[in-house]
Design an enzyme around this catalytic site. Sequence first.
Site, PDB file in Angstrom:
ATOM      1  N   ALA A 222      26.063  11.587  11.532  1.00  9.94           N
ATOM      2  CA  ALA A 222      25.714  12.192  10.195  1.00  9.94           C
ATOM      3  C   ALA A 222      27.069  12.229   9.250  1.00  9.94           C
ATOM      4  CB  ALA A 222      24.936  13.581  10.231  1.00  9.94           C
TER       5      ALA A 222
ATOM      6  N   GLN B  20      26.539  19.365  14.375  1.00 11.74           N
ATOM      7  CA  GLN B  20      27.747  18.680  14.681  1.00 11.74           C
ATOM      8  C   GLN B  20      27.796  17.085  14.824  1.00 11.74           C
ATOM      9  OE1 GLN B  20      30.321  19.908  14.039  1.00 11.74           O
ATOM     10  NE2 GLN B  20      29.994  22.150  13.531  1.00 11.74           N
ATOM     11  N   SER B  21      26.857  16.550  14.151  1.00 11.34           N
ATOM     12  CA  SER B  21      26.510  15.161  14.401  1.00 11.34           C
ATOM     13  C   SER B  21      27.802  14.196  13.778  1.00 11.34           C
ATOM     14  CB  SER B  21      25.221  14.598  13.761  1.00 11.34           C
ATOM     15  OG  SER B  21      25.098  13.270  13.711  1.00 11.34           O
ATOM     16  N   ASN B  22      28.306  13.297  14.537  1.00 12.86           N
ATOM     17  CA  ASN B  22      29.345  12.533  14.318  1.00 12.86           C
ATOM     18  C   ASN B  22      28.642  11.429  13.360  1.00 12.86           C
ATOM     19  OD1 ASN B  22      31.696  13.531  15.668  1.00 12.86           O
ATOM     20  ND2 ASN B  22      30.763  12.903  17.368  1.00 12.86           N
TER      21      ASN B  22
ATOM     22  N   ALA C 297      21.832  16.548  15.183  1.00 17.22           N
ATOM     23  CA  ALA C 297      22.439  17.926  15.251  1.00 17.22           C
ATOM     24  C   ALA C 297      23.392  18.523  14.252  1.00 17.22           C
ATOM     25  CB  ALA C 297      22.982  18.043  16.741  1.00 17.22           C
TER      26      ALA C 297
END
Length: 326
Positions: free
Chosen positions: A77, A73-75, A71
Amino acid sequence: MSAKIALSTWPTPLEPMPRLARALGLGEGDLWVKRDDLTGLGGGGNKVRKLEWTVGEALAEGADTLVTTGAAQSNHARLTAAAGARLGLNVVLVFSGTPKSAERGSGNLVLDSLFGARIFWAGDGEPSTLAQAADDVCEQLRREGARPYVIPFGGSSPLGARGYVDAGNELLAQLPGVRHVVVALGSGGTMAGLIGALGEERVLGVHCGAVAEPAAAVSDLADGLTGRSVTPGALRIRPDQVGSGYGVLHEPVLDAMRTAATLEGIVLDPIYSGRAMAGLIQAVRDGDVRRGERTVFLHSGGLPGLFGHAQTVHRSVAALRAFRAV
């Protein structure tokens, strides 16, 4: 082929939370926090442990580009982008949504840009759509002469889960006799790795809504990691903190975030660690976690994502109390 690389300094601290313990009705020495939010790289978080294994394999296979999904706001990523920056690898992040998702970019999206990652927007759709988009991106990269390596959603694979076998063994050395380890259950790799070190009976996962069938996800990963059958029914999973959905603020979660912040100065995020804390609080109320039992809350990080979650920011600012001088 796999070769672990170093992306942080271990072990992470284990700190007592006596004020929160007392507030919950536990003994003062019963509750501890494992600070995997302090992993250093890229703002910290639990995904660093997984990346030490998955990026290590990428380097061993001669990759020059990391590709992963998530997503906006992926941590995971964000930390993949940070790992690529540290190691001189290109990074492409395949996100659900459209470029409009970044029009008011904040939180993790700001850091993704600072780390030099490129973003491919895959549109809205099923998880299979996101996976197919990542495959398409890899094909394009190969045509351009790149050597891509795909890191799975959330970094969760039997290989990535080895990072949390390491964490479980750290905990056993830091707090012998630990009875419960409470952790956010997202893509499942963190919980699966802890099970590999601690067994099913000591790990309590709090479902965050990231996957449709959390027990099956953890079971499959744990099977591949441990080489034994870990049945979904043997897992300790709380499904009661998802609320209206993965990205939607759940009122007990905001309450849990405020409780941890005001009693211990610990900052949690509204998607993962906040839900895990809400699950821990409810587990104490239900009697699943009791006074006299050594309990560890695994802080998985996610602070940048808090600032990308508009509901939480708005509610927190609205709650500020004014001070009037007399």
